[in-house]
Design an enzyme around this catalytic site. Structure first.
Site, PDB file in Angstrom:
ATOM      1  N   LYS A  78       0.840  -1.194   0.000  1.00 12.34           N
ATOM      2  CA  LYS A  78       0.000   0.000   0.000  1.00 12.34           C
ATOM      3  C   LYS A  78       0.877   1.246   0.000  1.00 12.34           C
ATOM      4  O   LYS A  78       1.896   1.295   0.696  1.00 12.34           O
ATOM      5  CB  LYS A  78      -0.901  -0.023   1.247  1.00 12.34           C
ATOM      6  N   SER A 153      -9.736   2.114   3.056  1.00 17.05           N
ATOM      7  CA  SER A 153      -8.841   2.798   2.149  1.00 17.05           C
ATOM      8  C   SER A 153      -7.867   1.886   1.411  1.00 17.05           C
ATOM      9  O   SER A 153      -7.282   2.295   0.407  1.00 17.05           O
ATOM     10  CB  SER A 153      -8.051   3.858   2.912  1.00 17.05           C
ATOM     11  N   SER A 177      -9.874  -0.115   7.293  1.00 18.16           N
ATOM     12  CA  SER A 177      -9.282   0.046   5.957  1.00 18.16           C
ATOM     13  C   SER A 177      -8.605  -1.186   5.373  1.00 18.16           C
ATOM     14  O   SER A 177      -8.272  -1.185   4.188  1.00 18.16           O
ATOM     15  CB  SER A 177      -8.269   1.198   5.968  1.00 18.16           C
TER      16      SER A 177
END
Lengths: 485, 95
Positions: A78, A153, A177
């Site tokens: 990420k 997210s 997330s």
């Protein structure tokens, strides 16, 4: 079956038996990215050259008999986790050109284990969002239905795993997330206990809530990644100075002696009927596997967790994001005639809408006259929420709920209504408030869209979560379902 | 609305962030809706309840103050929008 379909443990077996090289495996994943990425848009940066170089190094390690389970297995990270010399944008214009001068602790751990990094994956800007639509670059799409969001997210991480654009990924979870996108994309997503993994090199959002964790194709892979990334690090003073067990020892296919509680408050108003049915069916399956189930657990303060979170997280975010001043690194606007004016313009043009909204909420909640009514009140509510979990875990080893009240929603459906968007994290947020570990494991399909079951345990009881998740997964076929792309 | 236009501007300036006219109007409406939602917390009886700021209830974590190498200055300045010698460069702060 193509090589890009493999799990970590399947790939590691083939690599160890020299039936495939890391280079071939990596090339297969890179080809897969080329094939589907223009539709999925999971990646911000694809590091093809680096990946092939790391694959060659991994092949040498494997030949020398020095391989670990993750050696030579292609992964995505990420874009909130620092990778030295590789752009780490946080999904923001503010950090679009930022090249970290150091690796995050988890990046170092993975490199030591023989990481092959195929790229950095998309996310809501500064990890603020539940759909990956808040990325400053482009929204990521759900591989199960390209008109829908992958969640967020860590939407890029979840979509990349679901679309076989990597074998596993790392994400971060401040209010859901990792788990919510894992649920919406039909993969396994694990948020360990607050403090279980060092956040050194994780770009800070809300420091009392943030945690890094894996997104994988099954629970076995989750345990393998946890074995590498968990543990104390003196550079993160909130990382726990506790020993790390071998998580693969928790992969036991029965639940005899495990007490599971089902908190009623998590069957929230507006929950999709098929989601509810999938969760109930999952709990019944756990009962068949030997668990003792209490269907009537109550956590009465659950309904206050969302408000509590949306005061605490923005307050901490406001303090963390004050570092973006256009002076030290990142986007810089110099059209003003003073230093202060430049700072104001840098933030106006460097941050997107959701980040600004949260900065404003946090600044408001901490400002003179409102501190006691909002921030302090939220911290006290946090204590109540924690105490209820503590009491529940005296009677239960694990709590089981839905991860998200609905399957993946349409792109654009909630972008104009921030409060509706926040409500998609209603089941995951209490876990961060209390610092607990929790996982999302695939447990069904609702109109062809994945549904995840949420398993929580007391702090540092990751082994119980992995056991429940593994036993359930092995008794069902949901984790084998894959989107048609 | 829970928050006035002037408060929106005031809060933005506390953070040193400018907003356009459209942003001020939009945030006033959206933040008011969210702040109204926060009122739900007032239902909770928190009399005598201590605040939790960290879920692990950590005490201060101390270590010995031992000198060790820091990042090389040039590595850190490599990301700076403007620098001069070993410094970040900004517009003059003092008249």
């Amino acid at each position: 079956m193509e090589h890009y379909n493999l799990t970590i443990h399947e790939a590691a077996d083939l690599l160890a038996r020299r039936e495939v090289s890391s280079r071939d495996l990596t090339q297969a994943v890179l080809d897969r990215i080329r094939q589907v990425e223009d539709r999925v848009k999971a990646y911000v940066t694809i590091t093809e050259e680096l990946a092939l170089k790391q694959a060659d190094e991994a092949d040498k390690r494997i030949a020398a008999g020095d391989a670990a389970p993750l050696t030579g297995v292609p992964a995505a990270i990420k874009d909130v986790i620092c990778t030295k010399g590789v752009p780490t944008t946080c999904g923001s214009r503010m950090l679009e050109n930022f090249l970290p001068p150091y690796h995050a602790h988890v990046t170092e751990r993975l490199l030591d284990a023989g990481l092959v990094m195929v790229g950095k994956v998309n996310m809501d800007e500064f990890a603020m969002g539940s759909s990956t639509e808040n990325s400053a670059f482009y929204p990521t799409r759900n591989p199960w239905d390209l008109e829908r969001v992958p969640g967020g997210s860590s939407g890029g991480s979840a979509a990349a795993v679901a679309a076989d654009e990597c074998i596993y990924a790392l994400g971060s979870d401040t209010g859901g997330s990792i788990r919510q996108p894992a649920s919406l994309c039909g993969v396994v997503g694990f948020k360990p206990t607050y403090g279980r993994i060092s956040r050194f090199g994780l770009v800070a959002f809300a420091s009392s809530l943030d945690q890094i964790g894996p997104l994988t194709k099954d629970v076995t892979d989750c345990a393998l990644v946890m074995n590498v990334v968990a543990g104390h690090d003196r550079r993160d003073s909130t990382s726990a100075p506790l020993d790390v067990p071998d998580y693969t020892q928790s992969l036991i296919p029965d639940l005899k002696g495990i007490r599971i509680g089902v908190p009623q408050e998590y069957f929230v108003e507006g929950m999709d009927d098929q989601v509810r049915a999938s969760i109930e069916a999952a709990v019944k399956k756990m009962e068949e596997l030997g668990a003792e189930v209490d269907w009537q657990v109550s956590l009465p303060s659950t309904g206050y967790a969302l408000a509590c979170y949306y005061i605490i997280a923005p307050s901490e975010a406001m303090a963390n994001l004050a570092r973006y001043d256009g002076v030290k690194y990142g986007y810089s606007n110099t059209r003003g005639d003073t230093m202060w004016r430049n700072m104001e313009l840098t933030r106006q043009h460097g941050f997107g809408d959701e980040v600004k909204r949260r900065i404003m909420l946090g600044t408001y909640a901490l400002s003179a006259g409102y501190y006691d009514a909002y921030y302090l009140k939220a911290l006290k509510a946090r204590t109540l929420i924690r105490r209820e979990f503590d009491a529940a875990f005296e009677k239960c080893d694990a709590l089981v709920t839905a991860v998200a009240p609905t399957p993946a929603f349409k792109i654009g459906e909630k972008t104009d209504d921030p409060l509706q968007m926040y409500l998609s994290d209603v089941c995951t947020i209490p876990v961060n408030i209390a610092g607990l570990p929790a996982i999302s494991v695939p447990c069904g399909l609702a109109d062809g869209l994945p549904v995840g079951v949420h398993i929580m345990a007391k702090p540092f009881d990751e082994p119980t979560i992995l056991r429940v998740a593994y036993a359930y997964e092995q008794a069902t076929e949901w984790h084998k379902a894959r989107p048609k792309l | 609305m829970a928050i006035t236009r002037e408060e929106v501007q005031h809060v933005a300036m506390l953070f040193r962030m400018s907003l356009s006219e459209e942003e001020i109007a939009k945030f006033q409406q959206q933040l008011s809706q969210i702040i109204d939602y926060f009122q739900i917390l007032q239902e909770l009886d928190t009399e005598g309840v201590p605040p939790t700021s960290n879920p692990l209830a950590l005490e201060n974590v101390m270590r010995d103050d031992e000198p060790r190498p820091s990042f090389p200055t040039e590595d850190i300045l490599a990301n700076a929008p403007r620098s001069e010698r070993d410094f970040f460069r900004v517009r003059a702060v003092l008249e």
